[in-house]
Scaffold this motif. Sequence first.
Motif, PDB file in Angstrom:
ATOM      1  N   ALA A 280       8.174  68.357  45.279  1.00  0.00           N
ATOM      2  CA  ALA A 280       7.177  67.687  44.432  1.00  0.00           C
ATOM      3  C   ALA A 280       6.840  66.307  44.977  1.00  0.00           C
ATOM      4  CB  ALA A 280       7.701  67.580  43.002  1.00  0.00           C
ATOM      5  N   VAL A 281       7.857  65.570  45.418  1.00  0.00           N
ATOM      6  CA  VAL A 281       7.626  64.230  45.973  1.00  0.00           C
ATOM      7  C   VAL A 281       6.799  64.321  47.248  1.00  0.00           C
ATOM      8  CG1 VAL A 281       8.744  62.203  46.977  1.00  0.00           C
ATOM      9  CG2 VAL A 281       9.723  63.288  44.945  1.00  0.00           C
ATOM     10  N   ASP A 282       7.168  65.262  48.125  1.00  0.00           N
ATOM     11  CA  ASP A 282       6.445  65.426  49.385  1.00  0.00           C
ATOM     12  C   ASP A 282       4.977  65.779  49.133  1.00  0.00           C
ATOM     13  OD1 ASP A 282       6.497  65.435  52.235  1.00  0.00           O
ATOM     14  OD2 ASP A 282       6.486  67.612  52.213  1.00  0.00           O
ATOM     15  N   LYS A 283       4.737  66.639  48.160  1.00  0.00           N
ATOM     16  CA  LYS A 283       3.365  67.036  47.831  1.00  0.00           C
ATOM     17  C   LYS A 283       2.604  65.867  47.226  1.00  0.00           C
ATOM     18  CE  LYS A 283       0.757  70.624  45.368  1.00  0.00           C
ATOM     19  NZ  LYS A 283       0.869  71.827  44.491  1.00  0.00           N
ATOM     20  N   ALA A 284       3.274  65.073  46.379  1.00  0.00           N
ATOM     21  CA  ALA A 284       2.614  63.931  45.747  1.00  0.00           C
ATOM     22  C   ALA A 284       2.248  62.859  46.768  1.00  0.00           C
ATOM     23  CB  ALA A 284       3.517  63.342  44.664  1.00  0.00           C
ATOM     24  N   VAL A 285       3.096  62.664  47.764  1.00  0.00           N
ATOM     25  CA  VAL A 285       2.819  61.650  48.795  1.00  0.00           C
ATOM     26  C   VAL A 285       1.761  62.148  49.767  1.00  0.00           C
ATOM     27  CG1 VAL A 285       3.820  60.349  50.714  1.00  0.00           C
ATOM     28  CG2 VAL A 285       5.108  60.640  48.586  1.00  0.00           C
ATOM     29  N   GLY A 286       1.858  63.415  50.150  1.00  0.00           N
ATOM     30  CA  GLY A 286       0.869  63.995  51.059  1.00  0.00           C
ATOM     31  C   GLY A 286       0.782  63.257  52.386  1.00  0.00           C
ATOM     32  N   GLU A 287      -0.444  62.954  52.786  1.00  0.00           N
ATOM     33  CA  GLU A 287      -0.672  62.271  54.063  1.00  0.00           C
ATOM     34  C   GLU A 287      -0.532  60.755  53.956  1.00  0.00           C
ATOM     35  OE1 GLU A 287      -1.159  63.812  56.937  1.00  0.00           O
ATOM     36  OE2 GLU A 287      -0.878  65.701  55.874  1.00  0.00           O
ATOM     37  N   ASP A 288      -0.210  60.271  52.743  1.00  0.00           N
ATOM     38  CA  ASP A 288      -0.120  58.816  52.550  1.00  0.00           C
ATOM     39  C   ASP A 288       1.124  58.215  53.181  1.00  0.00           C
ATOM     40  OD1 ASP A 288      -2.392  59.193  51.151  1.00  0.00           O
ATOM     41  OD2 ASP A 288      -1.582  58.703  49.175  1.00  0.00           O
ATOM     42  N   GLY A 296      22.398  61.748  49.148  1.00  0.00           N
ATOM     43  CA  GLY A 296      22.692  62.263  47.819  1.00  0.00           C
ATOM     44  C   GLY A 296      21.435  62.674  47.089  1.00  0.00           C
ATOM     45  N   GLU A 297      21.236  62.096  45.901  1.00  0.00           N
ATOM     46  CA  GLU A 297      20.036  62.392  45.112  1.00  0.00           C
ATOM     47  C   GLU A 297      18.959  61.334  45.284  1.00  0.00           C
ATOM     48  OE1 GLU A 297      22.909  60.273  42.261  1.00  0.00           O
ATOM     49  OE2 GLU A 297      22.994  61.609  43.990  1.00  0.00           O
ATOM     50  N   GLU A 298      19.069  60.532  46.331  1.00  0.00           N
ATOM     51  CA  GLU A 298      18.126  59.434  46.558  1.00  0.00           C
ATOM     52  C   GLU A 298      17.166  59.796  47.705  1.00  0.00           C
ATOM     53  OE1 GLU A 298      18.272  54.544  46.898  1.00  0.00           O
ATOM     54  OE2 GLU A 298      20.081  55.733  47.208  1.00  0.00           O
ATOM     55  N   PHE A 299      15.894  59.456  47.502  1.00  0.00           N
ATOM     56  CA  PHE A 299      14.870  59.722  48.498  1.00  0.00           C
ATOM     57  C   PHE A 299      14.158  58.412  48.837  1.00  0.00           C
ATOM     58  CE2 PHE A 299      15.548  63.682  46.295  1.00  0.00           C
ATOM     59  CZ  PHE A 299      15.519  64.634  47.304  1.00  0.00           C
ATOM     60  N   ALA A 300      13.612  58.359  50.040  1.00  0.00           N
ATOM     61  CA  ALA A 300      12.852  57.193  50.479  1.00  0.00           C
ATOM     62  C   ALA A 300      11.452  57.638  50.880  1.00  0.00           C
ATOM     63  CB  ALA A 300      13.547  56.502  51.652  1.00  0.00           C
ATOM     64  N   VAL A 301      10.477  56.820  50.534  1.00  0.00           N
ATOM     65  CA  VAL A 301       9.086  57.083  50.915  1.00  0.00           C
ATOM     66  C   VAL A 301       8.580  55.857  51.656  1.00  0.00           C
ATOM     67  CG1 VAL A 301       6.748  57.572  50.137  1.00  0.00           C
ATOM     68  CG2 VAL A 301       8.705  58.570  48.920  1.00  0.00           C
ATOM     69  N   LEU A 302       8.175  56.060  52.887  1.00  0.00           N
ATOM     70  CA  LEU A 302       7.625  54.988  53.706  1.00  0.00           C
ATOM     71  C   LEU A 302       6.119  55.210  53.815  1.00  0.00           C
ATOM     72  CD1 LEU A 302       8.562  52.537  55.361  1.00  0.00           C
ATOM     73  CD2 LEU A 302       8.748  54.036  57.343  1.00  0.00           C
ATOM     74  N   LEU A 303       5.352  54.294  53.222  1.00  0.00           N
ATOM     75  CA  LEU A 303       3.903  54.469  53.184  1.00  0.00           C
ATOM     76  C   LEU A 303       3.258  53.999  54.479  1.00  0.00           C
ATOM     77  CD1 LEU A 303       3.008  53.370  49.549  1.00  0.00           C
ATOM     78  CD2 LEU A 303       3.434  55.663  50.419  1.00  0.00           C
ATOM     79  N   ARG A 304       2.210  54.693  54.868  1.00  0.00           N
ATOM     80  CA  ARG A 304       1.457  54.273  56.044  1.00  0.00           C
ATOM     81  C   ARG A 304       0.758  52.947  55.744  1.00  0.00           C
ATOM     82  NH1 ARG A 304       1.711  58.807  59.076  1.00  0.00           N
ATOM     83  NH2 ARG A 304       1.824  60.798  57.966  1.00  0.00           N
ATOM     84  N   PRO A 305       0.516  52.111  56.794  1.00  0.00           N
ATOM     85  CA  PRO A 305      -0.023  50.770  56.558  1.00  0.00           C
ATOM     86  C   PRO A 305      -1.259  50.729  55.675  1.00  0.00           C
ATOM     87  CG  PRO A 305       0.659  50.988  58.833  1.00  0.00           C
ATOM     88  CD  PRO A 305       0.815  52.342  58.216  1.00  0.00           C
ATOM     89  N   HIS A 306      -2.232  51.650  55.855  1.00  0.00           N
ATOM     90  CA  HIS A 306      -3.470  51.579  55.084  1.00  0.00           C
ATOM     91  C   HIS A 306      -3.286  52.092  53.656  1.00  0.00           C
ATOM     92  CE1 HIS A 306      -3.300  55.347  57.354  1.00  0.00           C
ATOM     93  NE2 HIS A 306      -3.970  55.929  56.381  1.00  0.00           N
ATOM     94  N   SER A 311       0.993  51.152  46.739  1.00  0.00           N
ATOM     95  CA  SER A 311       2.369  51.632  46.586  1.00  0.00           C
ATOM     96  C   SER A 311       2.705  51.948  45.132  1.00  0.00           C
ATOM     97  CB  SER A 311       3.352  50.590  47.138  1.00  0.00           C
ATOM     98  OG  SER A 311       3.160  49.339  46.497  1.00  0.00           O
ATOM     99  N   LYS A 312       2.264  51.102  44.202  1.00  0.00           N
ATOM    100  CA  LYS A 312       2.590  51.350  42.795  1.00  0.00           C
ATOM    101  C   LYS A 312       1.911  52.626  42.310  1.00  0.00           C
ATOM    102  CE  LYS A 312       2.874  49.183  38.259  1.00  0.00           C
ATOM    103  NZ  LYS A 312       2.623  47.959  37.450  1.00  0.00           N
ATOM    104  N   GLU A 313       0.642  52.850  42.725  1.00  0.00           N
ATOM    105  CA  GLU A 313      -0.065  54.065  42.313  1.00  0.00           C
ATOM    106  C   GLU A 313       0.617  55.310  42.877  1.00  0.00           C
ATOM    107  OE1 GLU A 313      -1.356  51.371  43.429  1.00  0.00           O
ATOM    108  OE2 GLU A 313      -3.047  50.720  42.212  1.00  0.00           O
ATOM    109  N   VAL A 314       1.058  55.221  44.139  1.00  0.00           N
ATOM    110  CA  VAL A 314       1.762  56.359  44.746  1.00  0.00           C
ATOM    111  C   VAL A 314       3.072  56.628  44.007  1.00  0.00           C
ATOM    112  CG1 VAL A 314       2.893  57.217  46.838  1.00  0.00           C
ATOM    113  CG2 VAL A 314       0.725  55.987  47.006  1.00  0.00           C
ATOM    114  N   ALA A 315       3.802  55.545  43.688  1.00  0.00           N
ATOM    115  CA  ALA A 315       5.067  55.693  42.973  1.00  0.00           C
ATOM    116  C   ALA A 315       4.857  56.346  41.607  1.00  0.00           C
ATOM    117  CB  ALA A 315       5.728  54.328  42.802  1.00  0.00           C
ATOM    118  N   GLU A 316       3.826  55.928  40.889  1.00  0.00           N
ATOM    119  CA  GLU A 316       3.549  56.512  39.575  1.00  0.00           C
ATOM    120  C   GLU A 316       3.155  57.977  39.714  1.00  0.00           C
ATOM    121  OE1 GLU A 316       3.463  56.765  35.589  1.00  0.00           O
ATOM    122  OE2 GLU A 316       4.177  55.069  36.792  1.00  0.00           O
ATOM    123  N   ARG A 317       2.421  58.303  40.795  1.00  0.00           N
ATOM    124  CA  ARG A 317       2.038  59.694  41.044  1.00  0.00           C
ATOM    125  C   ARG A 317       3.284  60.559  41.270  1.00  0.00           C
ATOM    126  NH1 ARG A 317      -1.917  59.139  45.330  1.00  0.00           N
ATOM    127  NH2 ARG A 317      -0.417  59.756  46.909  1.00  0.00           N
TER     128      ARG A 317
END
Length: 383
Positions: A280-288, A296-306, A311-317
């Motif tokens: 679900a997280v991977d799909k929500a982030v997509g190409e961003d 463990g149960e922790e994930f990291a999302v590294l957003l592309r520069p543009h 970031s807040k909108e992506v996190a809420e998504r």
Amino acid sequence: MRPKLSLLQAYLLIALLALFLTSLWSYSAFQNIERQNERIVEEAIPIANAASELFALLLDQELSVRGYTYNQDMLSLRQYNETKHALAETIQVIHELDHRHPVMQEIIQGEALPLINEMEMFYESQLALVDAGKIVEANARRYSGIDYINQFRDVDADIREDIDKIIQEASQRSVSASNSATWVIVIVVAIAILLLLAFVHTFRLERSKQALIHRSLHDALTGVWNRRAFDEKLERLWDETEESSTDVALLLLDIDAFKLYNDTYGHLAGDACLERVAHAVDKAVGEDGMVARYGGEEFAVLLRPHHARQSKEVAERIRQAVLKLNILHEAYQPLRKVSVSIGVAEHIPGLDVEKSDLIEAADRALYQAKQSGRNRVSMGKAM
């Protein structure tokens, strides 16, 4: 009088002998490649994965002790004991493998274990203070464990550097064996049948190599990128953004009350939950951006520069996407379904900060989201 061989018969005999010898040589060379690939799977990747888990487990341990010191809740204490047990198992795995890699053994025995022992002594002293009712004194030292975490970052960097060396050495052995096989193919290139067989085998080896590369950079359970791939991506992105003065954003997210979920439904259900959340997280982030299992149960999302400024909108998504999975969690009140807490950290160009500051800021924001009631997004900045 013995019959003499004609020139053509001699050429044919030589060709048959060459075919026989080069076939044996080819078989031996390809077997050597298989052996080297097996060594990567059996030695290099397991010790790399185990050593990579140390820092994540220590972070979990720090958060658990800090939470217990602040709230005196049994859930945090249970999480600490479970993490301590997992840490001991990971160290045991490393002990079983590091004798084959003297440099890794030196780092683990000489640097990592003494510092881990110091950290455990500190955590045990914190628990003792809480158990003795000295809450004020314990809370005064609540953030002292971060100093140990920061010290271990350097040790973790040395471990990861040695992991890269182990992987590189194993890959070089495989490449060396592959080069030997290449010379064999050159020799037998004129023999059509043997050439065809060599190509078939080469394609199979290439697929095996790609599978090994994929396996070394992806989490086996969830299929998303693993911690090693995340660290490499962050390193490259940080260098690029420093040159181009673009923003960087990091999201750290943790499944709320996941230890309680495992206790309630069992570890197999927990694994299935991790897979669904990761998808679900991977799909929500997509190409961003890039999604990785951080530990463990922790994930990291590294957003592309543009996309960093969204970031807040992506996190809420992401948060909404996990909620929409409707994974039942009866023991997690009052929500009663799986949710995530997300810490967001942004780095604006021009500030004199390091990658570790960005990670620490996201970690603090994640902790704030947890302390504020979970199932929410908390913002932070690398200072």
